[in-house]
Design a protein around this motif. Structure first.
Motif, PDB file in Angstrom:
ATOM      1  N   MET A 215       0.829  -1.194   0.000  1.00  0.00           N
ATOM      2  CA  MET A 215       0.000   0.000   0.000  1.00  0.00           C
ATOM      3  C   MET A 215       0.871   1.255   0.000  1.00  0.00           C
ATOM      4  SD  MET A 215      -3.211  -0.865   0.019  1.00  0.00           S
ATOM      5  CE  MET A 215      -3.724  -2.549  -0.275  1.00  0.00           C
ATOM      6  N   ARG A 216       0.470   2.220  -0.792  1.00  0.00           N
ATOM      7  CA  ARG A 216       1.247   3.455  -0.932  1.00  0.00           C
ATOM      8  C   ARG A 216       0.507   4.605  -0.259  1.00  0.00           C
ATOM      9  NH1 ARG A 216       3.381   5.967  -6.700  1.00  0.00           N
ATOM     10  NH2 ARG A 216       4.638   7.660  -5.847  1.00  0.00           N
ATOM     11  N   LEU A 217       1.189   5.291   0.666  1.00  0.00           N
ATOM     12  CA  LEU A 217       0.571   6.358   1.448  1.00  0.00           C
ATOM     13  C   LEU A 217       1.265   7.690   1.186  1.00  0.00           C
ATOM     14  CD1 LEU A 217       0.247   4.569   4.929  1.00  0.00           C
ATOM     15  CD2 LEU A 217      -1.189   4.327   2.905  1.00  0.00           C
ATOM     16  N   LEU A 218       0.498   8.759   1.424  1.00  0.00           N
ATOM     17  CA  LEU A 218       1.041  10.117   1.346  1.00  0.00           C
ATOM     18  C   LEU A 218       0.892  10.778   2.707  1.00  0.00           C
ATOM     19  CD1 LEU A 218       2.096  12.620  -0.195  1.00  0.00           C
ATOM     20  CD2 LEU A 218      -0.306  13.167  -0.733  1.00  0.00           C
TER      21      LEU A 218
ATOM     22  N   SER B  76       4.687   1.814   1.522  1.00  0.00           N
ATOM     23  CA  SER B  76       5.483   2.751   0.737  1.00  0.00           C
ATOM     24  C   SER B  76       4.952   4.142   1.055  1.00  0.00           C
ATOM     25  CB  SER B  76       5.341   2.463  -0.758  1.00  0.00           C
ATOM     26  OG  SER B  76       5.851   1.180  -1.066  1.00  0.00           O
ATOM     27  N   VAL B  77       5.843   5.079   1.352  1.00  0.00           N
ATOM     28  CA  VAL B  77       5.410   6.384   1.869  1.00  0.00           C
ATOM     29  C   VAL B  77       6.092   7.532   1.132  1.00  0.00           C
ATOM     30  CG1 VAL B  77       5.179   7.843   3.921  1.00  0.00           C
ATOM     31  CG2 VAL B  77       5.116   5.342   4.155  1.00  0.00           C
ATOM     32  N   ASP B  78       5.287   8.477   0.640  1.00  0.00           N
ATOM     33  CA  ASP B  78       5.788   9.739   0.105  1.00  0.00           C
ATOM     34  C   ASP B  78       5.441  10.844   1.101  1.00  0.00           C
ATOM     35  OD1 ASP B  78       6.552   8.379  -2.167  1.00  0.00           O
ATOM     36  OD2 ASP B  78       4.777   8.934  -3.303  1.00  0.00           O
ATOM     37  N   VAL B  79       6.282  11.885   1.168  1.00  0.00           N
ATOM     38  CA  VAL B  79       6.079  12.972   2.131  1.00  0.00           C
ATOM     39  C   VAL B  79       6.055  14.314   1.404  1.00  0.00           C
ATOM     40  CG1 VAL B  79       7.029  14.177   4.133  1.00  0.00           C
ATOM     41  CG2 VAL B  79       7.159  11.678   4.010  1.00  0.00           C
ATOM     42  N   ALA B  80       5.121  15.173   1.810  1.00  0.00           N
ATOM     43  CA  ALA B  80       5.084  16.567   1.351  1.00  0.00           C
ATOM     44  C   ALA B  80       5.047  17.453   2.585  1.00  0.00           C
ATOM     45  CB  ALA B  80       3.858  16.816   0.469  1.00  0.00           C
ATOM     46  N   HIS B  81       5.737  18.607   2.521  1.00  0.00           N
ATOM     47  CA  HIS B  81       5.817  19.475   3.695  1.00  0.00           C
ATOM     48  C   HIS B  81       4.968  20.733   3.569  1.00  0.00           C
ATOM     49  CE1 HIS B  81       8.801  16.980   5.594  1.00  0.00           C
ATOM     50  NE2 HIS B  81       9.593  17.050   4.529  1.00  0.00           N
ATOM     51  N   ASP B  82       4.213  20.861   2.491  1.00  0.00           N
ATOM     52  CA  ASP B  82       3.279  21.983   2.372  1.00  0.00           C
ATOM     53  C   ASP B  82       2.098  21.546   1.512  1.00  0.00           C
ATOM     54  OD1 ASP B  82       3.726  22.792  -0.550  1.00  0.00           O
ATOM     55  OD2 ASP B  82       5.753  23.029   0.234  1.00  0.00           O
TER      56      ASP B  82
ATOM     57  N   ALA C 261      -4.148   9.020   2.420  1.00  0.00           N
ATOM     58  CA  ALA C 261      -3.364  10.226   2.694  1.00  0.00           C
ATOM     59  C   ALA C 261      -3.574  10.666   4.135  1.00  0.00           C
ATOM     60  CB  ALA C 261      -3.753  11.355   1.741  1.00  0.00           C
ATOM     61  N   ILE C 262      -2.487  11.105   4.763  1.00  0.00           N
ATOM     62  CA  ILE C 262      -2.530  11.671   6.114  1.00  0.00           C
ATOM     63  C   ILE C 262      -2.194  13.149   5.969  1.00  0.00           C
ATOM     64  CG2 ILE C 262      -1.522  11.583   8.430  1.00  0.00           C
ATOM     65  CD1 ILE C 262      -0.631   8.651   7.600  1.00  0.00           C
ATOM     66  N   ILE C 263      -3.143  14.022   6.309  1.00  0.00           N
ATOM     67  CA  ILE C 263      -2.992  15.445   6.015  1.00  0.00           C
ATOM     68  C   ILE C 263      -3.180  16.287   7.272  1.00  0.00           C
ATOM     69  CG2 ILE C 263      -3.908  17.379   4.672  1.00  0.00           C
ATOM     70  CD1 ILE C 263      -4.814  15.366   2.555  1.00  0.00           C
ATOM     71  N   ASP C 264      -2.173  17.103   7.586  1.00  0.00           N
ATOM     72  CA  ASP C 264      -2.274  18.042   8.705  1.00  0.00           C
ATOM     73  C   ASP C 264      -3.101  19.247   8.265  1.00  0.00           C
ATOM     74  OD1 ASP C 264      -1.790  19.217  11.185  1.00  0.00           O
ATOM     75  OD2 ASP C 264      -0.055  20.305  10.423  1.00  0.00           O
ATOM     76  N   ILE C 265      -3.839  19.841   9.184  1.00  0.00           N
ATOM     77  CA  ILE C 265      -4.677  20.991   8.842  1.00  0.00           C
ATOM     78  C   ILE C 265      -3.843  22.259   8.659  1.00  0.00           C
ATOM     79  CG2 ILE C 265      -6.354  22.612   9.808  1.00  0.00           C
ATOM     80  CD1 ILE C 265      -8.068  20.347  10.637  1.00  0.00           C
ATOM     81  N   GLY C 266      -2.875  22.479   9.561  1.00  0.00           N
ATOM     82  CA  GLY C 266      -2.117  23.728   9.527  1.00  0.00           C
ATOM     83  C   GLY C 266      -0.918  23.673   8.617  1.00  0.00           C
ATOM     84  N   LEU C 267      -1.144  23.705   7.306  1.00  0.00           N
ATOM     85  CA  LEU C 267      -0.060  23.608   6.328  1.00  0.00           C
ATOM     86  C   LEU C 267       0.225  24.964   5.686  1.00  0.00           C
ATOM     87  CD1 LEU C 267      -1.220  20.385   4.436  1.00  0.00           C
ATOM     88  CD2 LEU C 267       0.707  20.540   6.038  1.00  0.00           C
TER      89      LEU C 267
ATOM     90  N   PRO D 293      -8.803   7.801   0.500  1.00  0.00           N
ATOM     91  CA  PRO D 293      -9.181   7.978   1.908  1.00  0.00           C
ATOM     92  C   PRO D 293      -8.206   8.917   2.618  1.00  0.00           C
ATOM     93  CG  PRO D 293      -9.263   5.654   1.300  1.00  0.00           C
ATOM     94  CD  PRO D 293      -8.607   6.381   0.159  1.00  0.00           C
ATOM     95  N   VAL D 294      -8.747   9.777   3.486  1.00  0.00           N
ATOM     96  CA  VAL D 294      -7.925  10.793   4.151  1.00  0.00           C
ATOM     97  C   VAL D 294      -8.118  10.740   5.659  1.00  0.00           C
ATOM     98  CG1 VAL D 294      -7.581  13.280   4.496  1.00  0.00           C
ATOM     99  CG2 VAL D 294      -7.925  12.376   2.190  1.00  0.00           C
ATOM    100  N   ILE D 295      -6.984  10.738   6.373  1.00  0.00           N
ATOM    101  CA  ILE D 295      -6.980  10.954   7.823  1.00  0.00           C
ATOM    102  C   ILE D 295      -6.422  12.347   8.051  1.00  0.00           C
ATOM    103  CG2 ILE D 295      -6.008  10.267  10.050  1.00  0.00           C
ATOM    104  CD1 ILE D 295      -5.852   7.415   9.004  1.00  0.00           C
ATOM    105  N   VAL D 296      -7.171  13.186   8.740  1.00  0.00           N
ATOM    106  CA  VAL D 296      -6.729  14.556   8.993  1.00  0.00           C
ATOM    107  C   VAL D 296      -6.152  14.639  10.403  1.00  0.00           C
ATOM    108  CG1 VAL D 296      -8.982  15.356   9.840  1.00  0.00           C
ATOM    109  CG2 VAL D 296      -7.391  16.985   8.835  1.00  0.00           C
ATOM    110  N   LEU D 297      -5.048  15.364  10.545  1.00  0.00           N
ATOM    111  CA  LEU D 297      -4.412  15.569  11.842  1.00  0.00           C
ATOM    112  C   LEU D 297      -4.841  16.924  12.396  1.00  0.00           C
ATOM    113  CD1 LEU D 297      -0.775  14.324  11.049  1.00  0.00           C
ATOM    114  CD2 LEU D 297      -2.736  13.006  11.887  1.00  0.00           C
TER     115      LEU D 297
END
Length: 225
Positions: A1-4, A26-32, A48-54, A74-78
């Motif tokens: 499984m590939r995650l962001l 497998s994991v890709d990362v974005a910082h903004d 995808a795992i997405i922080d709110i304060g970007l 599917p999205v999990i929000v932090l």
């Protein structure tokens, strides 16, 4: 499984990435948010795992933009501790689940696995397909009563097949889902993984669980429950 993972706190993002890689994701990362949108719109992620304060584009805008463009990942929000407004806003924007900072990586992993199973229509971590059983929580596989020893990538391929039974899956799709973004993609390696899986899951050549469709890819032909 590939995650962001889209998280502007570099240390936290790396901690999440390292933990998930240890769990064979497998994991890709974005910082903004802008880079997060680029990756989310370009690559087929399973979650995808997405922080709110970007920076550049906040998490809520990123999620809304994804849903408006018919991206169903599917999205999990932090969210921040105790901020019920952020939880509500995140779910209203199109997130499927939320997790409050700070959190234990074990809880994040449990939510990821549950959401992936739910998205695939398979809420139980134990997948059954004839004599083949796969536990997505413990990452164990059995053929009848005997446990089957698989490499990390063999397991990833089998898990993706069993989450997508009877679907025609190209080598490109398999490659994109089991490798990280910066991996040197070689579809010939997929053929090796599939050949090994056939030998391990069907040593007598009777089940024929994986069908090769010339010029199109593969199909996992056994019914999964």
């Amino acid at each position: 499984m590939r995650l962001l993972v889209v998280e502007d706190e570099t240390l936290l993002a790396e901690q999440i990435r390292e933990h998930l890689v240890q769990q064979q994701f497998s994991v890709d990362v974005a910082h903004d948010g802008a880079d997060g949108w680029f990756k989310l719109s370009e690559y087929p992620y399973d979650l995808a795992i997405i922080d709110i304060g970007l920076p550049k584009m906040d998490g809520l805008s990123l999620i809304r933009k994804a849903r408006q463009n018919d991206i169903k990942t599917p999205v999990i929000v932090l969210t921040a501790r105790g901020s019920w407004q952020e939880k509500v806003e995140g779910l209203d924007a199109g997130a499927d689940d939320y997790l409050t900072k700070p959190f234990h990586t074990e809880e994040l992993l449990a939510r990821i696995n549950a959401l992936i199973r739910r998205a695939a229509g398979q809420p139980d971590p134990m997948l059954h397909s004839g004599p083949v059983k796969l536990n997505s929580r413990t990452q164990q596989v059995w053929l009848g009563e005997d446990e089957v020893s698989l490499t990390a990538y063999e397991y990833k391929v089998l898990e993706y097949f069993m989450h997508n039974p009877n679907k025609v899956i190209s080598k490109t799709e398999l490659t994109e889902h089991i490798y990280d973004q910066d991996f040197d993609l070689d579809s010939n390696v997929i053929e090796v993984f599939v050949l090994r899986l056939r030998k391990k899951l069907d040593p007598d050549g009777e089940l024929k669980p994986i069908e090769t469709l010339r010029g199109r890819g593969y199909r996992f032909t056994m019914v999964v429950s």
